[in-house]
Design an enzyme around this catalytic site. Structure first.
Site, PDB file in Angstrom:
ATOM      1  N   SER A 117       1.512  -2.866  -1.604  1.00  0.00           N
ATOM      2  CA  SER A 117       2.688  -3.227  -2.374  1.00  0.00           C
ATOM      3  C   SER A 117       2.439  -4.489  -3.203  1.00  0.00           C
ATOM      4  O   SER A 117       1.465  -4.534  -3.939  1.00  0.00           O
ATOM      5  CB  SER A 117       3.868  -3.363  -1.414  1.00  0.00           C
ATOM      6  OG  SER A 117       5.063  -3.135  -2.103  1.00  0.00           O
ATOM      7  N   HIS A 151       6.682   4.609   1.190  1.00  0.00           N
ATOM      8  CA  HIS A 151       6.041   3.333   0.867  1.00  0.00           C
ATOM      9  C   HIS A 151       5.660   2.638   2.173  1.00  0.00           C
ATOM     10  O   HIS A 151       6.535   2.112   2.882  1.00  0.00           O
ATOM     11  CB  HIS A 151       7.079   2.501   0.095  1.00  0.00           C
ATOM     12  CG  HIS A 151       6.568   1.228  -0.467  1.00  0.00           C
ATOM     13  ND1 HIS A 151       5.699   1.170  -1.532  1.00  0.00           N
ATOM     14  CD2 HIS A 151       6.827  -0.065  -0.121  1.00  0.00           C
ATOM     15  CE1 HIS A 151       5.453  -0.096  -1.831  1.00  0.00           C
ATOM     16  NE2 HIS A 151       6.129  -0.871  -0.982  1.00  0.00           N
TER      17      HIS A 151
HETATM   18  C1  GTR Z   1       9.645  -4.401  -4.004  1.00  0.00           C
HETATM   19  C2  GTR Z   1       9.084  -4.586  -5.387  1.00  0.00           C
HETATM   20  C3  GTR Z   1       7.783  -3.878  -5.520  1.00  0.00           C
HETATM   21  C4  GTR Z   1       6.865  -4.103  -4.338  1.00  0.00           C
HETATM   22  C5  GTR Z   1       7.604  -4.237  -3.016  1.00  0.00           C
HETATM   23  C6  GTR Z   1       6.829  -4.892  -1.881  1.00  0.00           C
HETATM   24  O1  GTR Z   1      10.841  -5.010  -3.833  1.00  0.00           O
HETATM   25  O2  GTR Z   1      10.014  -4.085  -6.304  1.00  0.00           O
HETATM   26  O3  GTR Z   1       7.166  -4.256  -6.724  1.00  0.00           O
HETATM   27  O4  GTR Z   1       6.068  -5.203  -4.547  1.00  0.00           O
HETATM   28  O5  GTR Z   1       8.744  -4.987  -3.118  1.00  0.00           O
HETATM   29  O6  GTR Z   1       5.966  -5.721  -2.069  1.00  0.00           O
HETATM   30  O7  GTR Z   1       7.158  -4.587  -0.740  1.00  0.00           O
END
Ligand code: GTR
Length: 411
Positions: free
Chosen positions: A249, A391
């Protein structure tokens, strides 16, 4: 403060392939003056042009290795991970006065250490402290500022005993050790706490506040990874020539920038990195530049604000970030349900970086132009998979990364 948790598909953003705007990507193989790049010996010059654009317009410029950098082993044992590993906790001080430091937790297969064989190692950042990756009670409990999270046992921005092992499902430590790899991890907040404070805390405290093209947090975390590499080069138990930098992420965005800005990383792994990571910005699919700049104004340099709702004006796009790493290996992973991160845009970065890899004499992404079926990794100099699920970081992901490392490093 950043939103801690987001639903998989925040409303008001595009998740429809048919609504992706028409776009033209900047060509990594055409010089700024229009000259085509047709031979490998022209690449260093073109690479430098692209590098400068990312430094000035996207991530920002970081300082070099600090003069006061020094290391102390603060804890070690040769009986970790069911007797299969050694454990070492190394404090990396960024200044002579020892005011700012990060801790690296390192597990290495005991067999290799005893046989004096330097260990190929995965270098990673984590979100909730080194102690969150395993319930090993000897891991020092982080005292750094942390995003509050009930689920992770963080109370009033500090870790508690309940935080131990809270993220263990993402960290198959024993599986990594069993396959002969080392695992090194650092809490990203040791380097720069993840909130917008005008760059006063973390390592920024040691430097002047950044200019418009100065290091944002992503560049700062990547800088920390390079300092870990500085340490590895002094530790004979680690094979510094075989280090894979991995992140998930926002930390996957970070690993890509670390791989691009520090040629010592042999393999770069981006797990679900999305916008500002592997995903092409011009597709504006899922998370957009405008949204990321609004939610996380401290991640990029201030110049990047110019490209909110104006992706086409940015002189680079994210396939060129992958191209900066060529001819070294990059693995990009997506998750089917992670539409916010634009899986197809992540895949296309590899596809559009591949011409640079081919020019430099590698097989690029093996000529792939279409996304593979789910759970079927493609492995060439560039690797890619889209797995089922959300995710996250799963054992499927880790197994693919280790298969990729086996191939790359000839294990
Ligand atoms: C979210 C963000 C993403 C990603 C994610 C993370 O809120 O929109 O770009 O980086 O966090 O890092 O868990």
């Amino acid at each position: 403060l950043p939103t801690a948790m987001l639903s998989a598909q925040p409303t008001g953003f595009n998740y429809d392939e048919a609504k992706v705007p028409a776009y033209t990507l900047p060509d990594p193989l055409v010089m700024a003056d229009g000259t085509p790049v047709t031979s490998a010996d022209q690449w260093p010059k073109r690479r430098e042009e692209i590098m400068q654009l990312f430094l000035e317009e996207v991530y920002g410029k970081a300082p070099g290795k600090p003069e006061g950098l020094h290391f102390k082993v603060v804890e070690q044992s040769d009986d970790a991970v069911n007797g299969k590993a050694t454990r070492k906790q190394v404090r990396v001080f960024f200044d002579v006065d020892e005011t700012v430091a990060m801790d690296i937790l390192i597990y290495l297969p005991k067999k290799s250490v005893e046989a004096n064989k330097p260990v190929p190692t995965f270098l990673t950042l984590n979100f909730f402290g080194n102690h969150s990756i395993s319930d090993d009670p000897a891991i020092l409990l982080s005292e750094s500022w942390m995003r509050s999270s009930k689920e992770k046992g963080v109370v009033k921005n500090r870790a508690t005993e309940a935080s131990r092992g809270a993220s263990a499902n993402r960290w198959p430590v024993e599986m990594i050790i069993d396959r002969g790899y080392g695992l090194a991890t650092i809490y990203y907040g040791d380097i720069d706490p993840d909130f917008d404070d005008g760059f006063k805390n973390g390592v920024h405290a040691l430097y002047d506040p950044p200019a418009k093209d100065g290091w944002g947090s992503l560049a700062t975390w990547a800088w920390g990874l390079s300092r870990a590499m500085d340490y590895f080069e002094t530790d004979g138990e680690i094979d510094a020539k075989r280090v894979a930098v991995f992140g998930h992420s926002r930390l996957g965005k970070t690993s890509l920038w670390a791989g691009a800005s520090d040629p010592r990383f042999s393999i770069t792994i981006s797990n679900d990195s999305g916008c500002g990571g592997a995903a092409l910005s011009r597709r504006a699919f899922g998370e957009t530049v405008a949204r990321i700049n609004k939610s996380f104004p401290h991640w990029f340099c201030d110049n990047y604000l110019k490209y909110s709702d104006n992706e086409g004006a940015c002189p680079v796009d994210q396939h060129q970030l992958v191209a900066l790493i060529a001819p070294r290996s990059v693995y990009i992973a997506s998750a089917e349900d992670d539409t916010w991160a634009d899986p197809r845009g992540e895949f296309l970065s590899a596809v559009h970086a591949a011409p640079v890899y081919r020019l430099l004499g590698t097989d690029g992404i093996g000529g792939a132009t279409e996304m593979p079926p789910v759970n079927k990794p493609i492995m060439h100099t560039l690797g890619y998979h889209i797995r089922t699920g959300k995710h996250d970081v799963t054992d499927f992901d880790w197994n693919a990364y280790m298969d990729f490392a086996d191939r790359r490093w000839g294990k």
